[in-house]
Write a protein that holds these residues in place. Structure first.
Motif, mmCIF file in Angstrom:
data_model
loop_
_atom_site.group_PDB
_atom_site.id
_atom_site.type_symbol
_atom_site.label_atom_id
_atom_site.label_comp_id
_atom_site.label_asym_id
_atom_site.label_seq_id
_atom_site.Cartn_x
_atom_site.Cartn_y
_atom_site.Cartn_z
ATOM 1 N N TYR A 52 0.881 -1.170 0.000
ATOM 2 C CA TYR A 52 0.000 0.000 0.000
ATOM 3 C C TYR A 52 0.911 1.210 0.000
ATOM 4 C CZ TYR A 52 -4.268 2.653 0.923
ATOM 5 O OH TYR A 52 -5.335 3.503 0.826
ATOM 6 N N GLU A 53 1.256 1.675 -1.202
ATOM 7 C CA GLU A 53 2.283 2.696 -1.333
ATOM 8 C C GLU A 53 2.012 3.571 -2.551
ATOM 9 O OE1 GLU A 53 5.637 0.069 -1.828
ATOM 10 O OE2 GLU A 53 5.601 0.313 -4.005
ATOM 11 N N GLN A 54 2.618 4.744 -2.537
ATOM 12 C CA GLN A 54 2.431 5.688 -3.633
ATOM 13 C C GLN A 54 2.891 5.105 -4.957
ATOM 14 O OE1 GLN A 54 4.677 7.512 -5.682
ATOM 15 N NE2 GLN A 54 6.514 6.486 -4.916
ATOM 16 N N HIS A 55 2.131 5.392 -5.994
ATOM 17 C CA HIS A 55 2.496 5.036 -7.364
ATOM 18 C C HIS A 55 2.263 6.236 -8.279
ATOM 19 C CE1 HIS A 55 2.796 0.840 -6.125
ATOM 20 N NE2 HIS A 55 3.306 0.564 -7.323
ATOM 21 N N GLY A 56 2.805 7.379 -7.879
ATOM 22 C CA GLY A 56 2.623 8.573 -8.675
ATOM 23 C C GLY A 56 1.206 9.102 -8.578
ATOM 24 N N ALA A 57 0.848 9.983 -9.499
ATOM 25 C CA ALA A 57 -0.449 10.658 -9.446
ATOM 26 C C ALA A 57 -1.548 9.904 -10.187
ATOM 27 C CB ALA A 57 -0.311 12.062 -10.038
ATOM 28 N N TYR A 58 -1.221 8.833 -10.910
ATOM 29 C CA TYR A 58 -2.184 8.205 -11.817
ATOM 30 C C TYR A 58 -2.475 6.745 -11.507
ATOM 31 C CZ TYR A 58 2.356 7.006 -13.692
ATOM 32 O OH TYR A 58 3.662 6.584 -13.799
ATOM 33 N N LEU A 59 -1.687 6.102 -10.647
ATOM 34 C CA LEU A 59 -1.969 4.730 -10.230
ATOM 35 C C LEU A 59 -2.295 4.728 -8.735
ATOM 36 C CD1 LEU A 59 0.767 2.594 -12.054
ATOM 37 C CD2 LEU A 59 -1.551 3.140 -12.802
ATOM 38 N N PRO A 60 -3.167 3.828 -8.301
ATOM 39 C CA PRO A 60 -3.607 3.843 -6.901
ATOM 40 C C PRO A 60 -2.573 3.265 -5.940
ATOM 41 C CG PRO A 60 -4.636 2.025 -8.075
ATOM 42 C CD PRO A 60 -3.878 2.822 -9.105
ATOM 43 N N LEU A 61 -2.776 3.559 -4.678
ATOM 44 C CA LEU A 61 -1.913 3.017 -3.634
ATOM 45 C C LEU A 61 -1.931 1.486 -3.630
ATOM 46 C CD1 LEU A 61 -3.015 5.547 -0.906
ATOM 47 C CD2 LEU A 61 -0.670 5.365 -1.752
ATOM 48 N N GLU B 81 3.793 -1.968 -15.009
ATOM 49 C CA GLU B 81 2.677 -1.898 -14.065
ATOM 50 C C GLU B 81 1.460 -1.221 -14.697
ATOM 51 O OE1 GLU B 81 4.516 -2.015 -9.633
ATOM 52 O OE2 GLU B 81 4.493 -0.028 -10.566
ATOM 53 N N THR B 82 1.693 -0.138 -15.403
ATOM 54 C CA THR B 82 0.590 0.565 -16.043
ATOM 55 C C THR B 82 -0.051 -0.297 -17.124
ATOM 56 O OG1 THR B 82 1.748 2.649 -15.619
ATOM 57 C CG2 THR B 82 -0.080 2.722 -17.151
ATOM 58 N N SER B 83 0.752 -1.046 -17.861
ATOM 59 C CA SER B 83 0.211 -1.924 -18.908
ATOM 60 C C SER B 83 -0.683 -3.010 -18.315
ATOM 61 C CB SER B 83 1.352 -2.577 -19.699
ATOM 62 O OG SER B 83 2.055 -1.642 -20.475
ATOM 63 N N THR C 218 -10.014 0.947 -15.028
ATOM 64 C CA THR C 218 -10.575 2.047 -14.236
ATOM 65 C C THR C 218 -9.629 2.489 -13.128
ATOM 66 O OG1 THR C 218 -11.746 0.527 -12.744
ATOM 67 C CG2 THR C 218 -12.938 1.309 -14.703
ATOM 68 N N PHE C 219 -8.620 1.686 -12.843
ATOM 69 C CA PHE C 219 -7.636 2.051 -11.815
ATOM 70 C C PHE C 219 -6.630 3.089 -12.315
ATOM 71 C CE2 PHE C 219 -7.677 -2.088 -9.053
ATOM 72 C CZ PHE C 219 -9.032 -1.903 -8.843
ATOM 73 N N VAL C 220 -6.520 3.256 -13.625
ATOM 74 C CA VAL C 220 -5.491 4.123 -14.220
ATOM 75 C C VAL C 220 -6.099 5.487 -14.520
ATOM 76 C CG1 VAL C 220 -3.788 4.378 -16.050
ATOM 77 C CG2 VAL C 220 -4.400 2.080 -15.233
ATOM 78 N N ARG C 221 -5.589 6.520 -13.866
ATOM 79 C CA ARG C 221 -6.083 7.880 -14.091
ATOM 80 C C ARG C 221 -5.284 8.549 -15.214
ATOM 81 N NH1 ARG C 221 -7.205 10.477 -8.069
ATOM 82 N NH2 ARG C 221 -8.291 8.640 -7.186
ATOM 83 N N PRO C 222 -5.843 9.583 -15.808
ATOM 84 C CA PRO C 222 -5.085 10.327 -16.830
ATOM 85 C C PRO C 222 -3.803 10.909 -16.231
ATOM 86 C CG PRO C 222 -7.408 10.936 -16.869
ATOM 87 C CD PRO C 222 -7.218 10.093 -15.644
ATOM 88 N N GLY C 223 -2.818 11.047 -17.078
ATOM 89 C CA GLY C 223 -1.552 11.648 -16.660
ATOM 90 C C GLY C 223 -0.366 10.746 -16.846
ATOM 91 N N ILE D 97 9.509 6.035 -11.219
ATOM 92 C CA ILE D 97 10.791 5.708 -11.852
ATOM 93 C C ILE D 97 10.471 4.710 -12.957
ATOM 94 C CG2 ILE D 97 13.059 4.657 -11.605
ATOM 95 C CD1 ILE D 97 13.172 5.655 -8.766
ATOM 96 N N GLY D 98 10.381 5.204 -14.176
ATOM 97 C CA GLY D 98 10.009 4.336 -15.280
ATOM 98 C C GLY D 98 9.351 5.115 -16.401
ATOM 99 N N PHE D 99 8.701 4.368 -17.304
ATOM 100 C CA PHE D 99 8.241 4.953 -18.553
ATOM 101 C C PHE D 99 6.788 4.560 -18.844
ATOM 102 C CE2 PHE D 99 12.766 4.228 -18.492
ATOM 103 C CZ PHE D 99 13.253 5.506 -18.746
ATOM 104 N N PRO D 100 5.862 5.087 -18.054
ATOM 105 C CA PRO D 100 4.453 4.728 -18.259
ATOM 106 C C PRO D 100 3.892 5.170 -19.598
ATOM 107 C CG PRO D 100 4.661 6.574 -16.733
ATOM 108 C CD PRO D 100 6.041 6.032 -16.934
ATOM 109 N N SER D 101 4.496 6.157 -20.242
ATOM 110 C CA SER D 101 3.974 6.614 -21.532
ATOM 111 C C SER D 101 3.993 5.505 -22.570
ATOM 112 C CB SER D 101 4.780 7.812 -22.038
ATOM 113 O OG SER D 101 6.086 7.412 -22.432
ATOM 114 N N GLN D 102 4.824 4.486 -22.363
ATOM 115 C CA GLN D 102 4.946 3.390 -23.315
ATOM 116 C C GLN D 102 3.964 2.250 -23.032
ATOM 117 O OE1 GLN D 102 9.103 2.350 -23.105
ATOM 118 N NE2 GLN D 102 9.774 4.442 -23.558
ATOM 119 N N ALA D 103 3.134 2.407 -22.010
ATOM 120 C CA ALA D 103 2.229 1.342 -21.598
ATOM 121 C C ALA D 103 1.045 1.204 -22.547
ATOM 122 C CB ALA D 103 1.721 1.623 -20.189
#
Length: 236
Positions: free
Chosen positions: A27-36, A161-163, A171-176, A204-210
């Motif tokens: 249960y930890e931060q995953h940036g502004a677009y993925l849930p804890l 992770e985002t992929s 629905t867990f993935v927010r814009p950004g 730390i990573g490259f979610p834009s490629q997901a």
């Protein structure tokens, strides 16, 4: 889809499983677009896929684990490695009492280092426990899915992770995520200084490629790789 197993005691009695799979997340931060709950959700998704493909008993997850490197971000909650060790030992003993003697720890959080020691200890006299996925399975899945990034560079809230969530729980993935890439491949003192030394966003990573398609391919590869763990436990 439901991340929690909804089977009844009669279902388990009829199945008579010999192996259980225990999702372990964080249960930890995953940036502004993925849930804890990202790591917990991914562990549950993997366990759900395994239970659909193999005669294993999928358990509900351990949702809070060892996230101390993220500890100063709002919302992050951790337990000690000692506590995690004790909880898994108790779960294993309880399963054995009901006739399920073998357990696979399905881990989706890299900071749960103590799991390797738990598995070592459990297998002292015979193969009883395995840890999945390990580095080789993650790397095989990345290659199979055609991911652009490496496991080291795409450490947290990134492409893989985002992929997985775009495919399994979109629905867990927010814009950004499309503009949240952050390169911190050189992080020699992560355990000493924590994540904030190397990232302000928590990524730390490259979610834009997901993509969802990559996530589906990752899960397919992991499901295939799981057969090796059943063989190692003598349950082919």
């Amino acid at each position: 889809m439901n991340l929690l197993p909804t089977i009844t005691t009669v279902d388990v009695q009829n199945q008579a499983p010999r192996v259980a799979v225990l999702p372990i997340g964080s249960y930890e931060q995953h940036g502004a677009y993925l849930p804890l709950i990202t790591d917990t959700a991914i562990a549950c998704v993997i366990a759900r896929e395994l239970a659909a493909a193999y005669p294993v008993l999928a358990l509900p997850p351990i949702t809070i684990a060892c996230s101390h490197e993220h500890g100063t971000w709002p919302g992050t909650v951790s337990i000690s490695a000692r506590t995690l060790h004790a909880v898994i030992s108790d779960i294993s003993a309880s399963l054995e009492a009901s006739g399920v003697r073998k357990l696979v720890l399905v881990n989706a959080h890299g900071g749960n280092y103590v799991l390797s020691n738990i598995v070592q200890e459990a297998n002292l006299t015979e193969p009883r426990m395995s840890l999945f996925p390990q580095g080789r399975e993650w790397n095989r899945a990345r290659e199979h899915a055609g991911l652009s990034s490496s496991a080291h560079d795409d450490m947290h809230a990134g492409e893989i992770e985002t992929s997985i969530l775009l495919h399994s729980e979109p629905t867990f993935v927010r814009p950004g995520y499309e503009g949240a890439d952050h390169d911190a491949s050189d992080r020699p003192f992560l355990l000493t200084l924590g994540m904030k030394e190397y990232t302000k966003s928590g990524v730390i990573g490259f979610p834009s490629q997901a993509t969802a398609e990559k996530g589906q391919a990752v899960l397919s590869s992991l499901t295939d790789s799981f057969a090796d763990h059943l063989r190692a436990l003598g349950e082919a």
